[in-house]
Design an enzyme around this catalytic site. Structure first.
Site, PDB file in Angstrom:
ATOM      1  N   SER A  89     -10.927  -0.130   0.046  1.00 24.94           N
ATOM      2  CA  SER A  89      -9.754  -0.728  -0.072  1.00 24.94           C
ATOM      3  C   SER A  89      -9.986  -2.012  -0.921  1.00 24.94           C
ATOM      4  O   SER A  89      -8.599  -2.594  -1.001  1.00 24.94           O
ATOM      5  CB  SER A  89      -9.418  -0.869   1.373  1.00 24.94           C
ATOM      6  OG  SER A  89     -10.584  -1.865   2.103  1.00 24.94           O
ATOM      7  N   ASP A 102     -13.646   8.029   5.614  1.00 24.39           N
ATOM      8  CA  ASP A 102     -12.336   7.771   5.932  1.00 24.39           C
ATOM      9  C   ASP A 102     -11.438   7.380   4.415  1.00 24.39           C
ATOM     10  O   ASP A 102     -11.947   6.555   3.426  1.00 24.39           O
ATOM     11  CB  ASP A 102     -12.307   5.889   6.519  1.00 24.39           C
ATOM     12  CG  ASP A 102     -11.052   5.367   6.522  1.00 24.39           C
ATOM     13  OD1 ASP A 102      -9.983   5.672   6.206  1.00 24.39           O
ATOM     14  OD2 ASP A 102     -11.187   4.249   7.054  1.00 24.39           O
ATOM     15  N   ASN A 134       0.697  -1.444  -0.096  1.00 29.02           N
ATOM     16  CA  ASN A 134       0.169   0.003  -0.013  1.00 29.02           C
ATOM     17  C   ASN A 134       0.992   1.241  -0.095  1.00 29.02           C
ATOM     18  O   ASN A 134       0.388   2.370   0.237  1.00 29.02           O
ATOM     19  CB  ASN A 134      -1.109   0.253   1.361  1.00 29.02           C
ATOM     20  CG  ASN A 134      -2.077  -1.181   1.220  1.00 29.02           C
ATOM     21  OD1 ASN A 134      -2.447  -1.352   0.140  1.00 29.02           O
ATOM     22  ND2 ASN A 134      -2.380  -1.340   2.304  1.00 29.02           N
ATOM     23  N   HIS A 160     -14.906  -0.311   5.400  1.00 30.11           N
ATOM     24  CA  HIS A 160     -13.776  -0.857   6.073  1.00 30.11           C
ATOM     25  C   HIS A 160     -14.334  -1.540   7.279  1.00 30.11           C
ATOM     26  O   HIS A 160     -15.122  -1.123   7.965  1.00 30.11           O
ATOM     27  CB  HIS A 160     -12.393   0.038   6.218  1.00 30.11           C
ATOM     28  CG  HIS A 160     -11.254  -0.833   6.667  1.00 30.11           C
ATOM     29  ND1 HIS A 160     -11.054  -1.094   8.283  1.00 30.11           N
ATOM     30  CD2 HIS A 160     -10.433  -1.437   5.828  1.00 30.11           C
ATOM     31  CE1 HIS A 160      -9.797  -1.964   7.972  1.00 30.11           C
ATOM     32  NE2 HIS A 160      -9.574  -1.789   6.813  1.00 30.11           N
ATOM     33  N   GLU A 172     -16.018   5.410   2.688  1.00 29.13           N
ATOM     34  CA  GLU A 172     -14.451   5.669   2.602  1.00 29.13           C
ATOM     35  C   GLU A 172     -14.606   6.486   1.085  1.00 29.13           C
ATOM     36  O   GLU A 172     -15.297   6.625   0.459  1.00 29.13           O
ATOM     37  CB  GLU A 172     -13.859   4.130   2.152  1.00 29.13           C
ATOM     38  CG  GLU A 172     -13.948   3.305   3.265  1.00 29.13           C
ATOM     39  CD  GLU A 172     -13.097   2.059   2.988  1.00 29.13           C
ATOM     40  OE1 GLU A 172     -11.780   2.173   2.527  1.00 29.13           O
ATOM     41  OE2 GLU A 172     -13.560   0.907   2.907  1.00 29.13           O
ATOM     42  N   HIS A 193      -7.024   5.384   1.587  1.00 30.63           N
ATOM     43  CA  HIS A 193      -6.492   5.162   0.324  1.00 30.63           C
ATOM     44  C   HIS A 193      -6.347   6.206  -0.500  1.00 30.63           C
ATOM     45  O   HIS A 193      -5.883   6.262  -1.607  1.00 30.63           O
ATOM     46  CB  HIS A 193      -7.119   3.983  -0.528  1.00 30.63           C
ATOM     47  CG  HIS A 193      -7.025   2.731   0.528  1.00 30.63           C
ATOM     48  ND1 HIS A 193      -5.752   2.070   0.559  1.00 30.63           N
ATOM     49  CD2 HIS A 193      -7.662   2.144   1.595  1.00 30.63           C
ATOM     50  CE1 HIS A 193      -6.016   0.713   1.403  1.00 30.63           C
ATOM     51  NE2 HIS A 193      -7.064   1.004   1.909  1.00 30.63           N
ATOM     52  N   LYS A 197      -0.478   4.280   3.997  1.00 28.04           N
ATOM     53  CA  LYS A 197      -0.484   3.908   2.568  1.00 28.04           C
ATOM     54  C   LYS A 197       0.258   4.979   1.653  1.00 28.04           C
ATOM     55  O   LYS A 197       1.234   4.808   1.756  1.00 28.04           O
ATOM     56  CB  LYS A 197      -2.214   3.885   2.340  1.00 28.04           C
ATOM     57  CG  LYS A 197      -2.832   2.736   2.639  1.00 28.04           C
ATOM     58  CD  LYS A 197      -3.155   2.852   4.041  1.00 28.04           C
ATOM     59  CE  LYS A 197      -4.155   1.466   4.220  1.00 28.04           C
ATOM     60  NZ  LYS A 197      -4.664   1.476   5.480  1.00 28.04           N
TER      61      LYS A 197
END
Length: 384
Positions: free
Chosen positions: A179, A204, A47, A133, A175, A207, A236
């Site tokens: 992910s 969130d 990541n 997540h 998110e 990524h 990440k």
């Protein structure tokens, strides 16, 4: 059934379903190359999207921080563990991302758990994307609030759930970039829907931060929204570890009083905070732009070649490029075949992803070279 029988049965069920997780002892491996024992692989499971974990400037900052502060913080931030290094990082994050305050956490998992646990009450409702997540969904299910999940990225269903009567407050959770699927949330539409109610929005962006948006400011900045609570993690695109919660002054003060994960955890080492500031300096610089452009080029190269594969390629435009296989055993066979050809790829299986969607989760980084992608595609085209 005694304790040992319960444990044995659970492990047997996982083994029979080809879902047993294993760990590999890595000698070196956050960057382009991963070494296990005496064998080296091209790493497509990292990541570290911008390759900052190995950046000399970031490494030196951690070393200098260790010389100045030692290797640990010595306590919770509420006792003696909040140093000038931590405060400077919080100030820089808040300024960079456009929030009054930032609070540091030891991990993204603990940040998500802490915020949801501290904010919600029995009469409240959490409305979360179904593919959020595990740290978000677990926190929501363990909170006193009721949890309702909307179909992945389905803004219409989100609006329907928000319209249902409720005596308490509502927290919408999603998110920025997901992910396991690598796709982006329609944050602009979600934000507009949330603003039509009295709900709050929590995003969130583990990524997305560092990787997308101007100066790597992330998914929310890229889509022109400002959630009530923004979670950014540093393991990440930032290349280190830890996390931060971006929020208002009032929410920050509230979390300092009631977020148990913050109050009762030893704070990150001050040296880590200095390394994170160094990583942010790279991310915000022209070098950061160059790294994002290199990553974008590798993503485009992979997607051109993957379009011809006999595997389901998702619409992801991010560094996460999953190839949906379906059966657990087949995903494991493909991952092993790739490793035999010195390409390190991880097979992701239920319960991490929905049943029947076992996949190869490929991740690309700015450190990959064009020949690395060509070799990966060559092996994938070779079949099982």
């Amino acid at each position: 059934m005694n304790w040992q029988q319960r444990i044995d049965n659970a492990l047997s069920e996982r083994r029979a379903a080809e879902a047993l997780r294993t760990r590999h002892v890595v000698c070196q491996g956050a960057g382009r190359w991963l070494t296990i024992g005496d064998r080296r692989y091209c790493n497509f499971s990292s990541n570290d999207y911008l390759g900052l974990s190995q950046h000399p400037f970031v490494v030196r900052a951690w070393q200098q921080g260790a010389e100045q502060f030692g290797v640990g913080s010595g306590g919770s931030g509420h006792v003696s563990g909040h140093t000038v290094a931590h405060q400077a990082l919080e100030n820089e994050l808040a300024d960079w991302l456009g929030y009054p305050r930032a609070l540091l956490f030891i991990s993204g998992f603990s940040a998500n758990q802490a915020v949801i646990a501290a904010l919600t009450a029995k009469e409240d409702r959490i409305v979360a994307d179904k593919l959020s997540h595990a740290s978000l969904l677990e926190a929501a299910s363990h909170s006193p609030a009721q949890l309702r999940r909307f179909a992945h990225n389905d803004v219409r269903q989100l609006a329907s759930l928000l319209a249902k009567p409720l005596s308490g407050q509502q927290l919408v959770v999603t998110e920025g970039i997901f992910s396991m699927d690598g796709d982006s949330a329609p944050l602009c539409a979600i934000s507009e829907t949330v603003q039509q109610t009295q709900a709050w929005l929590m995003v969130d962006d583990a990524h997305g931060i560092g990787v997308v948006g101007e100066q790597g400011r992330g998914s929310c900045h890229q889509q022109g929204i400002k959630p009530d609570v923004l979670i950014v993690t540093f393991g990440k695109g930032v290349g280190v570890s830890g996390a931060a919660v971006l929020c208002s002054d009032t929410v920050a003060n509230y979390l300092l009083q009631f977020a148990r994960h913050l109050i009762y955890s030893t704070s990150m080492p001050p040296a880590q905070a200095l390394a994170l500031r160094a990583a942010l300096q790279v991310i915000r610089s022209p070098e950061g732009d160059d790294r994002r452009q290199r990553l974008a080029a590798r993503i485009a190269q992979f997607r051109r070649g993957a379009a011809q594969l006999p595997l389901a390629v998702t619409g992801s435009q991010s560094a996460i490029q999953p190839l949906i296989v379906g059966e657990n055993a087949r995903a494991l066979r493909l991952a092993e075949r790739l490793r035999q050809q010195n390409c390190w790829v991880t097979a992701i299986r239920p319960p991490t992803v929905p049943p029947g969607t076992a996949r190869l989760r490929l991740t690309l980084t700015a450190e990959h070279q064009a020949q690395d992608i060509d070799r990966l595609l060559e092996v994938l085209h070779g079949g099982e």
